[in-house]
Design an enzyme around this catalytic site. Structure first.
Site: not given
Ligand code: NAD
Ligand code: 6OD
Length: 491
Positions: A183, A259, A293, A395
């Site tokens: 998804k 993550e 992130c 954040e």
């Molecule tokens: P988000 O949590 O809003 O959405 C992520 C995904 O989850 C989307 O596909 C969304 O449609 C889906 N989703 C939302 N609610 C849901 C539910 N109740 N059930 C199932 N699916 C659901 O995140 P975003 O805004 O797309 O991304 C930004 C965030 O992601 C930031 O907080 C960032 O720090 C984090 N992030 C973390 C990492 C990591 O590796 N730790 C990497 C990239 C982004």
């Molecule tokens: O480099 C990667 O494998 C990874 N998961 C990066 C994540 C970046 C977050 O925005």
């Protein structure tokens, strides 16, 4: 998108592109200028069920019948085909995100291919467990562990590095013999959809890779995570979403890999190579418009070099070119959406209310009329905020940071750890002993010393505390994407 019409983003189920069975669609708009990119076909409960049923059938059928060598070769073929179609992937990624093409062609797209190659190699080389066990009768027993695929994996993805982060999960999942229902974020449907064409071209059996479009609650995200045919869920995104997904996974006792968000510190000691520290911090704060992130939002600088560091970072940040993706001179693209722009701006406004010294930025840049409807934002640096300010605690996920002076190692470790998050840190020092000492005391899953986002895909990746559960990468991915059976054989 369908193979012939790039303005439509269809679901990809059982090897075929399909509209949503309920007829629902939503717009995909460009963050650069608000223009219409295409129509996304939202998956219904029935569509998600079809995807899971197809994934289950492939899991037990043609995918399971392949040898490990053939499956690994197929993952290499996927990677090669991504490389061959790199321009298509680049166009799709840039259209959805607005990020500079110069960035996406160096990071997002090559990593999309690398994620298949590295795990194709890992599964072939990972050793098994074996223990000879003494028994009272003296004959002994042997124990060995068998690994099998976990099943159908639900892959829930964010929008900031869409292809990179999706393949980071799909690569190892497929390498281990699982099948997937992906998804993608509603903001970035392009590259996940395009990958379906790659799967068909290289002959991946139908049902192995499925894509369903939609939102989170009450839509495809929730339908995937609550579906009892999904055996495990891997998620990247916001912490609050991860918590909701973990609750959904509790029904049916399904495993999760999460993550999630971060509020990552960078620590610059006075003995750091200042040129390197500035270059690295410019990247960790501003790359991808701060939507990484692992990015730095809290910068701690040892007092003797504080003023110099702030001045130099501000000078370089001011010189960045904000612009459209295709301009090779562009350093900073727009944020992902107008909604996210409003969120980031609300933090910019709070900073002023809380008495921050706004060193640079703080608003929306004035660009040409042709991009006036884009989600643009100024790179922003603050000093003088309290440690408990929301700007320092929450954040933001934008191109901004707060810089604060510190006086001792103990103080800065305590400051860096004073957060609910625990994803990443960057430490800048030329004192190797100090580097080891500080790295070992930071409550983070990833600590870079004198670098940032330098990745070796065999290493553990993930966060502590509210930043996540579990690790992916190398053998850690293989752990998550397989089940283990111990066989104990009495001799
Ligand atoms: P988000 O949590 O809003 O959405 C992520 C995904 O989850 C989307 O596909 C969304 O449609 C889906 N989703 C939302 N609610 C849901 C539910 N109740 N059930 C199932 N699916 C659901 O995140 P975003 O805004 O797309 O991304 C930004 C965030 O992601 C930031 O907080 C960032 O720090 C984090 N992030 C973390 C990492 C990591 O590796 N730790 C990497 C990239 C982004
Ligand atoms: O480099 C990667 O494998 C990874 N998961 C990066 C994540 C970046 C977050 O925005």
């Amino acid at each position: 998108m369908s193979p012939t019409n790039i303005a439509e983003f269809h679901n990809f189920i059982d090897g075929q592109y399909r509209p949503g069975s309920a007829g629902a669609t939503f717009d995909n708009t460009s963050p650069v200028d608000g223009s219409h990119i295409g129509l996304v076909h939202e998956a219904s409960v029935a569509d998600v069920n079809d995807a899971v049923v197809a994934a289950k059938a492939a899991l037990k059928g043609p995918w399971a019948a392949m040898t490990l060598a053939d499956r690994s070769a197929m993952l290499y073929a996927i990677a090669d085909e991504i490389d061959r179609r790199a321009d298509d992937f680049l166009a799709a990624e840039v259209a959805d995100t607005g990020k500079p093409a110069s960035l996406a062609c160096h990071i997002d797209i090559p990593r999309g291919a690398a994620n298949f190659r590295i795990f194709a190699d890992s599964v072939k080389n990972v050793p098994g467990e074996f223990f000879p066990t003494p028994t009272p009768d003296g004959t002994g027993a042997i124990n060995y562990a068998l690994r099998s695929p976990k099943g159908v994996i639900g892959v829930i993805c964010p929008w900031n590095l869409p292809l990179l982060l999706m393949t980071w999960k799909v690569g190892p999942a497929l390498a281990c013999g699982n099948t997937v229902v992906v998804k993608p974020s509603e903001e970035t449907p392009g590259t996940a959809t395009l990958l379906g064409e790659v799967m068909n071209t290289v002959g991946v059996p139908r049902g192995v890779y499925n894509v369903v479009h939609g939102f989170g609650p009450g839509s495809a995200g929730e339908f995937v995570t609550s579906h009892q045919g999904v055996d495990a869920i891997t998620f990247t995104g916001e912490t609050r979403t991860g918590e909701a997904i973990m609750k959904a996974a509790a029904d049916g006792t399904r495993d999760v890999s999460l993550e999630m968000g971060g509020k990552n510190p960078a620590i610059i000691f006075a003995d750091a190579d200042l040129d390197d520290a500035i270059e690295g911090t410019m990247r960790s704060v501003f790359v991808n418009c701060g939507q990484v992130c692992l990015g730095t939002e809290r910068v701690y600088v040892e007092r003797p070099i504080f003023d110099e560091f702030v001045n130099r970072l501000a000078t370089e940040a001011k010189a960045m070119k904000i612009g459209v993706p295709d301009d090779p001179a562009t350093d900073l693209g727009p944020l992902i959406s107008l909604e996210h722009q409003q969120k980031v701006l609300s933090y910019y406004n709070k900073a002023v209310e809380e008495g921050a010294n706004v060193v640079i930025g703080g608003g929306v840049p004035v660009l040409g009329d042709d991009v006036a409807k884009g989600a643009w934002i100024e790179p922003t640096i603050w000093t003088d905020l309290a440690d408990d300010s929301v700007l320092v605690v929450e954040e933001i996920f934008g191109p901004c940071c707060h810089i604060r002076p510190f006086d001792s190692e103990e103080e800065v470790i305590a400051l860096a750890n004073d957060t609910v998050y625990g994803l990443a840190a960057a430490v800048w020092t030329q004192n190797t002993s100090r580097a080891h000492r500080v790295a070992s005391q930071l409550d983070v899953g990833l600590c870079w010393v004198n670098s940032w986002f330098l990745r070796d895909l065999r290493t553990p990746f993930g966060g502590m505390k509210a930043s996540g559960i579990g690790r992916e990468g190398g053998v850690h991915s293989l752990e998550f994407y397989t089940e283990t059976t111990n066989v104990c054989l009495k001799l």
